[in-house]
Enzyme design. Structure first.
Site, short mmCIF file in Angstrom:
data_model
loop_
_atom_site.label_atom_id
_atom_site.label_comp_id
_atom_site.label_asym_id
_atom_site.label_seq_id
_atom_site.Cartn_x
_atom_site.Cartn_y
_atom_site.Cartn_z
N HIS A 72 0.85 -1.20 0.00
CA HIS A 72 0.00 0.00 0.00
C HIS A 72 0.89 1.25 0.00
O HIS A 72 2.07 1.19 0.38
CB HIS A 72 -0.89 -0.01 1.25
CG HIS A 72 -1.97 -1.07 1.21
ND1 HIS A 72 -2.95 -1.14 2.16
CD2 HIS A 72 -2.21 -2.07 0.34
CE1 HIS A 72 -3.76 -2.15 1.88
NE2 HIS A 72 -3.33 -2.73 0.77
N GLU A 74 1.11 3.71 1.94
CA GLU A 74 1.73 4.04 3.22
C GLU A 74 2.97 3.18 3.49
O GLU A 74 3.98 3.67 4.03
CB GLU A 74 0.74 3.83 4.36
CG GLU A 74 -0.48 4.73 4.32
CD GLU A 74 -1.67 4.07 3.61
OE1 GLU A 74 -1.44 3.33 2.63
OE2 GLU A 74 -2.82 4.31 4.02
N CYS A 108 -5.48 1.60 6.21
CA CYS A 108 -6.12 0.32 6.54
C CYS A 108 -5.56 -0.22 7.85
O CYS A 108 -4.61 0.33 8.42
CB CYS A 108 -5.93 -0.68 5.40
SG CYS A 108 -4.30 -1.45 5.38
N CYS A 111 -1.79 -0.93 7.63
CA CYS A 111 -0.95 0.27 7.59
C CYS A 111 -1.00 1.02 8.92
O CYS A 111 0.00 1.58 9.37
CB CYS A 111 -1.37 1.17 6.44
SG CYS A 111 -1.03 0.44 4.83
ZN ZN Z 1 -3.03 -0.15 3.95
#
Ligand code: ZN
Ligand code: ZN
Lengths: 187, 369
Positions: A72, A74, A108, A111
């Protein structure tokens, strides 16, 4: 119209908070990145890690490119921050303690836990993430009592939320011309 | 006579596999204690009135929300009073009759019925008394056993869960294989030498259909605090499939194997029910590289790793030792989280003692030091 959540036990830590100008400036950058991603057919999420007025990490989703579903934006940005520290020979821990994540969509659960593990103290985000959000939407990892999982962080949520939502909607429309299919639950 | 060495080896393996049990990590609903609600019951003193009383009580007090509760039971909770054929009927929940004081002098069956009876003719009903009935349908046999002690309860048994809770889901040959996979994870953990994070974990990703290890990894937190064994393993799987974000070349115990061509199509065994179709993966344009795979990990994954396994669409997870902030049973049960789009089975206890020993004092209660 931002809402803030308090960190349990944060009274002992020095207060570290971005100014309104910081938020406006860096979130515009994050939104530009998200817009750029959208125009290139990528998930429209932009994120920046800012330390002392300097961008020390920024990322875009690399899931397809790496075939790794955990890449992701992040996570990519956090790796850049660590690389920046290694390069400049500075202690990542002390850098992270004064670094803010600006991201267009709520991080999420994964993360959010990664941000805790690196002791990032503040996350500014646009809209919530109903499917995976780790700052309250699915779980509240950001403020949970998890003494072995880094430190809780403060969230500043809702900045240009509608715009972030619209970008996500536009993305899912162009991905699935036959309307987004909500996943049916298997119980 | 059979040659002895072979037999002895086999029996040693069996002894080893007897030293641990893989228990399922079930959802909160499946593992919680049986919640009870107070209710009034009454003996049926005239058996001929039974079906009429049930019908009339049911229309006055339908006990909505408690479809698992049986309306009548054989009399007596074990005291044997009333003879073998007499029955007791559930009249209503205490909350259905909020103004009734069961200890009051005038307490009688009439106290539980509206004035005029509310359609219930109380002939054949004895003096009411308090009972407790289970508030929710039992989901597992242990819950059913507790519930039934209080009041007869319907139970739609998931036989697989029952067998799993007895620790008997896996056969001896399966356990021997599982043990081999966890040993690979333990070996990786030892090779990782703590990985800078203290009591480093190890993990092995397994293709259960092909019965082969796809990737093995250990904590590499010294270099990157996010490189937990599970994250390393996921990236190694990606690398084995032509992707990957990192290089773990300098850690000889972190390895991945590319899948042999045609291995999955020639396999006659059905896919595990948790696996998703390739079409579904393609639909979202995301590589779900761990679809149908099993992960063996020495220590319960943290929140980050557990959610990484959700994103990767893991098939099943087996872990050895629980962790204080663990997200697959201890602090969270991310694999049963209703809001998430992927759920999977989790089992704990595979080579539990060896995995706890590996963790050293980290996971023990803080009585030492
Ligand atoms: Zn994430
Ligand atoms: Zn982890």
């Amino acid at each position: 119209m931002g809402t803030e959540s308090e960190i349990p036990g944060a009274g002992l830590q020095p207060v570290f908070h971005p100014t309104d100008e910081d938020i406006e400036k860096w979130m515009s950058r994050a939104f530009e990145m998200a817009q750029d991603a959208l125009q290139n057919g990528e998930v429209p999420v932009g994120c920046l890690l800012v330390h002392g007025g300097q961008v020390v990490g920024q990322g875009r989703n690399q899931v397809n490119q790496t075939r790794n579903a955990t890449r992701h934006a992040e996570m990519v940005a956090l790796d850049q921050l660590l690389e920046w520290c290694r390069h400049g020979n500075v202690d990542p821990h002390s850098v992270c303690l004064r670094t803010v994540l600006y991201v267009t969509v709520e991080p999420c659960v994964m993360c959010a836990a990664a941000l805790r593990l690196l002791n990032i103290p503040v996350v500014v985000y646009g809209c919530g993430n109903e499917r995976f959000g780790g700052c309250g939407s699915v779980l509240d990892v950001s403020s949970a009592q998890l003494p072995h999982t880094g430190t809780a962080f403060k969230c500043v949520a809702g900045y240009r939320a509608q715009e972030a939502v619209e970008m996500l909607k536009a993305f899912y429309k162009q991905e699935n011309p036959n309307a987004p299919k909500p996943k049916t639950r298997k119980d | 006579m059979e040659p002895q060495p072979k037999r002895r080896k086999e029996s040693m393996e069996n002894d080893d596999a007897d030293s641990w049990v893989a228990l399922p990590v079930l959802s909160d609903q499946q593992s919680r204690d049986t919640e009870l609600v107070p209710a009034f019951a009454a003996p049926i003193t005239d058996k001929k009135e039974t079906s009429r009383l049930i019908k009339e009580l049911h229309s006055l007090y339908p006990l909505a929300g408690l479809p698992h509760i049986k309306r009548v039971r054989p009399r007596g909770g074990g005291d044997g009073g009333g003879g073998p054929h007499s029955l007791e009927v559930l009249v209503c929940l205490v909350s259905d009759a909020p103004d009734v004081d069961p200890r009051g002098d005038s307490f009688a069956i009439g106290s539980l019925l509206p004035s005029g009876g509310g359609g219930v003719r109380p002939d054949g009903l004895g003096p009411p008394f308090l009972v407790k009935v289970p508030a929710c349908p039992p989901l597992t046999r242990p819950q059913f056993q507790v519930a039934s002690k209080h009041w007869p309860t319907a139970f739609h048994e998931d036989k697989r869960v029952t067998v799993a809770l007895r620790g008997e889901l896996f056969s001896r040959p399966q356990k021997a294989r599982m043990q081999g996979y966890m040993e690979a994870a333990l070996e990786a953990a030892r090779a990782g030498g703590g990985g800078g994070g203290g009591g480093g974990a190890g993990a092995a990703m397994v293709d259960p259909k092909a019965e082969r290890i796809v990737a093995v990894g250990h904590d590499c937190r010294g270099e990157n605090p996010l490189h937990h064994a599970v994250m390393v393993c996921i990236d190694l799987v990606a690398r084995g499939q032509g992707g990957g974000a990192y290089r773990f070349d300098k850690y000889p115990a972190c390895t991945s194997a590319s899948p042999p061509a045609g291995s999955s199509s020639s396999d006659p065994k059905p896919a595990p029910k948790t696996s998703q179709t390739a079409a579904e993966s393609a639909e979202e344009g995301q590589p779900y590289i761990c679809t149908g795979y099993d992960l063996y990990v020495t220590r319960e994954p943290c929140v980050m790793c557990a959610m990484a396994l959700v994103h990767s669409r893991i098939g099943r997870v087996f872990y050895g030792a629980a962790a204080p902030d663990g997200a697959l049973g201890t602090k969270y049960k991310i694999h049963t989280q209703r809001d998430l789009n992927h759920r999977f089975e989790v089992f704990k206890g595979v080579l539990g003692q060896q995995c706890r020993d590996l963790n050293g004092c980290e996971d023990k209660p803080v009585t030492e030091h």
